[in-house]
Scaffold this motif. Structure first.
Motif, PDB file in Angstrom:
ATOM      1  N   SER A 128       3.714 -10.881   6.960  1.00 34.16           N
ATOM      2  CA  SER A 128       4.642 -10.426   5.912  1.00 34.16           C
ATOM      3  C   SER A 128       4.053 -10.523   4.508  1.00 34.16           C
ATOM      4  N   ARG A 129       2.736 -10.602   4.406  1.00 34.67           N
ATOM      5  CA  ARG A 129       2.090 -10.660   3.091  1.00 34.67           C
ATOM      6  C   ARG A 129       1.769  -9.276   2.525  1.00 34.67           C
ATOM      7  N   PHE A 130       1.809  -8.268   3.393  1.00 34.48           N
ATOM      8  CA  PHE A 130       1.458  -6.913   2.962  1.00 34.48           C
ATOM      9  C   PHE A 130       2.405  -5.923   3.622  1.00 34.48           C
ATOM     10  N   SER A 131       2.821  -4.928   2.850  1.00 35.30           N
ATOM     11  CA  SER A 131       3.703  -3.906   3.396  1.00 35.30           C
ATOM     12  C   SER A 131       3.172  -2.524   3.040  1.00 35.30           C
ATOM     13  N   THR A 132       3.549  -1.545   3.837  1.00 38.97           N
ATOM     14  CA  THR A 132       3.142  -0.168   3.604  1.00 38.97           C
ATOM     15  C   THR A 132       4.371   0.670   3.284  1.00 38.97           C
ATOM     16  N   LYS A 133       4.227   1.600   2.345  1.00 37.34           N
ATOM     17  CA  LYS A 133       5.319   2.479   1.948  1.00 37.34           C
ATOM     18  C   LYS A 133       4.822   3.923   2.027  1.00 37.34           C
ATOM     19  N   PHE A 134       5.495   4.729   2.846  1.00 42.16           N
ATOM     20  CA  PHE A 134       5.108   6.123   3.054  1.00 42.16           C
ATOM     21  C   PHE A 134       6.102   7.052   2.362  1.00 42.16           C
ATOM     22  N   ASP A 135       5.599   7.904   1.494  1.00 42.84           N
ATOM     23  CA  ASP A 135       6.420   8.921   0.837  1.00 42.84           C
ATOM     24  C   ASP A 135       6.030  10.297   1.381  1.00 42.84           C
ATOM     25  N   TRP A 136       7.014  11.043   1.865  1.00 47.73           N
ATOM     26  CA  TRP A 136       6.746  12.397   2.351  1.00 47.73           C
ATOM     27  C   TRP A 136       6.777  13.390   1.185  1.00 47.73           C
ATOM     28  N   ALA A 137       5.789  14.250   1.152  1.00 45.36           N
ATOM     29  CA  ALA A 137       5.811  15.323   0.165  1.00 45.36           C
ATOM     30  C   ALA A 137       7.004  16.237   0.456  1.00 45.36           C
ATOM     31  N   PRO A 138       7.669  16.748  -0.574  1.00 43.10           N
ATOM     32  CA  PRO A 138       8.782  17.686  -0.347  1.00 43.10           C
ATOM     33  C   PRO A 138       8.309  18.897   0.461  1.00 43.10           C
ATOM     34  N   ILE A 139       9.192  19.435   1.294  1.00 40.36           N
ATOM     35  CA  ILE A 139       8.822  20.548   2.177  1.00 40.36           C
ATOM     36  C   ILE A 139       8.244  21.727   1.398  1.00 40.36           C
ATOM     37  N   ASN A 140       8.808  21.999   0.240  1.00 40.59           N
ATOM     38  CA  ASN A 140       8.315  23.144  -0.531  1.00 40.59           C
ATOM     39  C   ASN A 140       6.946  22.886  -1.159  1.00 40.59           C
ATOM     40  N   GLU A 141       6.429  21.643  -1.032  1.00 41.26           N
ATOM     41  CA  GLU A 141       5.105  21.320  -1.547  1.00 41.26           C
ATOM     42  C   GLU A 141       4.086  21.091  -0.429  1.00 41.26           C
ATOM     43  N   TRP A 142       4.487  21.338   0.811  1.00 45.25           N
ATOM     44  CA  TRP A 142       3.502  21.259   1.884  1.00 45.25           C
ATOM     45  C   TRP A 142       2.450  22.335   1.662  1.00 45.25           C
ATOM     46  N   LEU A 170      -1.215  13.191  -6.588  1.00 44.08           N
ATOM     47  CA  LEU A 170      -2.004  12.593  -5.505  1.00 44.08           C
ATOM     48  C   LEU A 170      -2.799  11.375  -5.967  1.00 44.08           C
ATOM     49  N   GLY A 171      -3.254  11.409  -7.194  1.00 44.56           N
ATOM     50  CA  GLY A 171      -4.119  10.337  -7.679  1.00 44.56           C
ATOM     51  C   GLY A 171      -3.454   8.991  -7.840  1.00 44.56           C
ATOM     52  N   LYS A 172      -2.135   8.926  -7.793  1.00 44.76           N
ATOM     53  CA  LYS A 172      -1.452   7.642  -8.016  1.00 44.76           C
ATOM     54  C   LYS A 172      -1.292   6.827  -6.741  1.00 44.76           C
ATOM     55  N   TYR A 173      -1.611   7.423  -5.589  1.00 47.78           N
ATOM     56  CA  TYR A 173      -1.399   6.730  -4.314  1.00 47.78           C
ATOM     57  C   TYR A 173      -2.639   5.948  -3.874  1.00 47.78           C
ATOM     58  N   ASP A 174      -2.390   4.896  -3.092  1.00 42.72           N
ATOM     59  CA  ASP A 174      -3.500   4.127  -2.522  1.00 42.72           C
ATOM     60  C   ASP A 174      -4.222   4.935  -1.451  1.00 42.72           C
ATOM     61  N   ALA A 175      -3.497   5.820  -0.789  1.00 38.55           N
ATOM     62  CA  ALA A 175      -4.099   6.703   0.219  1.00 38.55           C
ATOM     63  C   ALA A 175      -3.190   7.906   0.423  1.00 38.55           C
ATOM     64  N   VAL A 176      -3.778   9.007   0.855  1.00 41.89           N
ATOM     65  CA  VAL A 176      -3.021  10.208   1.206  1.00 41.89           C
ATOM     66  C   VAL A 176      -3.287  10.525   2.675  1.00 41.89           C
ATOM     67  N   GLY A 229       0.842  -1.179   0.000  1.00 42.44           N
ATOM     68  CA  GLY A 229       0.000   0.000   0.000  1.00 42.44           C
ATOM     69  C   GLY A 229       0.883   1.236   0.000  1.00 42.44           C
ATOM     70  N   GLN A 230       0.733   2.090  -0.998  1.00 42.47           N
ATOM     71  CA  GLN A 230       1.551   3.292  -1.123  1.00 42.47           C
ATOM     72  C   GLN A 230       0.785   4.497  -0.602  1.00 42.47           C
ATOM     73  N   ILE A 231       1.386   5.198   0.358  1.00 43.21           N
ATOM     74  CA  ILE A 231       0.731   6.322   1.027  1.00 43.21           C
ATOM     75  C   ILE A 231       1.595   7.570   0.902  1.00 43.21           C
ATOM     76  N   LEU A 232       0.972   8.667   0.532  1.00 43.31           N
ATOM     77  CA  LEU A 232       1.666   9.952   0.516  1.00 43.31           C
ATOM     78  C   LEU A 232       1.378  10.684   1.819  1.00 43.31           C
ATOM     79  N   VAL A 233       2.414  11.206   2.457  1.00 44.25           N
ATOM     80  CA  VAL A 233       2.262  11.999   3.676  1.00 44.25           C
ATOM     81  C   VAL A 233       2.299  13.480   3.282  1.00 44.25           C
ATOM     82  N   LEU A 234       1.200  14.187   3.565  1.00 41.87           N
ATOM     83  CA  LEU A 234       1.061  15.574   3.132  1.00 41.87           C
ATOM     84  C   LEU A 234       0.762  16.485   4.327  1.00 41.87           C
ATOM     85  N   PRO A 235       1.765  17.186   4.873  1.00 41.73           N
ATOM     86  CA  PRO A 235       1.530  18.139   5.961  1.00 41.73           C
ATOM     87  C   PRO A 235       0.806  19.394   5.445  1.00 41.73           C
TER      88      PRO A 235
END
Length: 395
Positions: free
Chosen positions: A130-144, A182-188, A91-97
């Motif tokens: 171990s059948r499922f993993s989560t991956k969190f990507d942080w939005a760049p600071i200048n895009e918060w 944003l639309g490419k992630y499983d969740a934001v 599951g790919q998640i974007l972290v957006l402050p």
């Protein structure tokens, strides 16, 4: 005295020999009995054959309230709602402050959240075997995202039970730069500063929000004090990625809703509170437990089942009795807080929806040698070990 020496030595050797023989005989007679409760229980000859159970599809019960109110996007049955991560390996998640005019997301907030997210990653790996993993990507600071209003404008500094805070994420997504995709992630995951006025979390699974880079299908909002704790994030992620229903009881006015039980399912599932675990049924709904790893009980004749309590794929993980469409009795091996293995028994009744107690069960585990009647079925734990137990179910 010299003539008595050899005889004494002979008698001594004979006594030693007899003690050794006695010890060996005791071991032969005692060892099998002593090891009966600690040996590999999954090979116990008492266990019912596979032919005694019906196909697992018969226990993949429907959700009777799916499509009503909030339950349009959450479900405790099958088939699983669209746009969930059911069947995915990651599951790919974007972290957006987000920043408000009065509260800015700080470096100290990020440090806290990064630690919590690390725990969330480990938690889902463990829960899924171990059948499922989560991956969190942080939005760049200048895009918060910078919102031109105070946090109080959105009501999150004075949050009320079951308050809908979707306007925060609506505005955040509309303001987010298109480069974030944003639309490419499983969740934001939308985060705010850890302000002390209030705090909360909310998932928006299945709610489509517009953005400059496509539709956001699943999202979460974590805001204010104390909400950066990892169980809170893991809880909301269970909603956002898998469409799980809240199992704790919502605060409602008397007579507004009918609940299955005032006790709910507190203490045995993260979606019911802060317990760092998922019930077997929710793991089944997330595809962490596969159909072939459940024991689907059809008729009421006596069945003897081995249930594993390990963190690896080892033996059946869940027993299910489908009583009626949308209603099932579930039982599984659980470790109590002291590490002792016992049987957890509960009912999944999807005639009761999200926040209204769709799960209800015994608050205490059933331990070896103990029996109980639950919803017209008799359960007994015949033996247990450090890795699982043998349960008998029937009438």
């Amino acid at each position: 005295s010299g003539s008595q020496g050899p005889k004494r030595h002979l008698r001594l050797r004979e006594m030693i020999r007899m003690k050794v023989i006695t010890s060996v005989l005791l071991l032969l007679f005692i060892t099998p009995v002593a090891c009966a409760s600690t040996s590999n229980l999954k090979n116990d000859p008492r266990i019912s054959k596979s032919s005694a159970f019906i196909k697992p599809e018969a226990c993949m019960t429907i959700d009777k309230t799916y499509g009503e109110g909030f339950s349009k996007i959450a479900s405790s049955g099958f088939p699983r709602p669209e746009n969930t991560s059911y069947g995915q390996k990651i599951g790919q998640i974007l972290v957006l402050p987000v920043n408000f005019t009065d509260y800015k997301f700080l470096d100290s907030d990020r440090i806290i959240y990064e630690k919590s997210i690390s725990n969330v990653i480990n938690f889902y790996k463990k829960m899924s075997f171990s059948r499922f993993s989560t991956k969190f990507d942080w939005a760049p600071i200048n895009e918060w995202v910078n919102l031109p209003k105070e946090a109080s404008y959105y009501g999150i500094t004075n949050n009320k039970p079951q308050q809908d805070n979707k306007q925060v994420v609506i505005d955040a997504f509309l303001s987010a730069d298109a480069s974030l995709e944003l639309g490419k992630y499983d969740a934001v995951l939308v985060l705010t500063n850890s302000f002390r006025d209030s705090g909360g979390g909310q998932a928006f699974m299945g709610s489509n929000f517009e953005s400059k880079s496509g539709v956001v299908r699943n999202s979460m909002l974590m805001f204010g004090r104390g909400i950066s704790g990892w169980p809170n994030i893991a809880h909301e992620l269970g909603h956002a990625l898998f469409g799980l229903e809240d199992l704790y009881l919502f605060q409602v006015q008397d007579g507004q809703k009918v609940m299955q039980s005032e006790a709910g399912f507190t203490g045995w599932d993260l979606i019911a509170g802060s317990t760092p675990d998922f019930s077997g049924w929710n793991k089944f709904l997330m595809n962490f437990i596969h159909p072939e790893e459940i024991k689907c009980v059809g008729d009421k004749s006596k069945k003897i089942i081995y249930l594993s309590a390990t963190d690896s794929i080892d033996g059946a993980k869940l027993g299910v009795i489908n009583v009626n469409p949308g209603v099932s009795i579930c039982f599984e091996a659980k470790k109590d807080f002291d590490g002792k293995i016992g049987l957890l028994i509960y009912k999944v009744d999807t005639n009761y929806d999200h926040g209204n107690g769709p799960f209800w069960g015994e608050q205490d585990l059933l331990y070896s040698g103990k029996g109980i009647e639950f919803e017209g079925r008799r359960f007994k734990v015949l033996a247990s070990s450090k890795t699982g137990l043998i349960a008998q179910v029937g009438v």
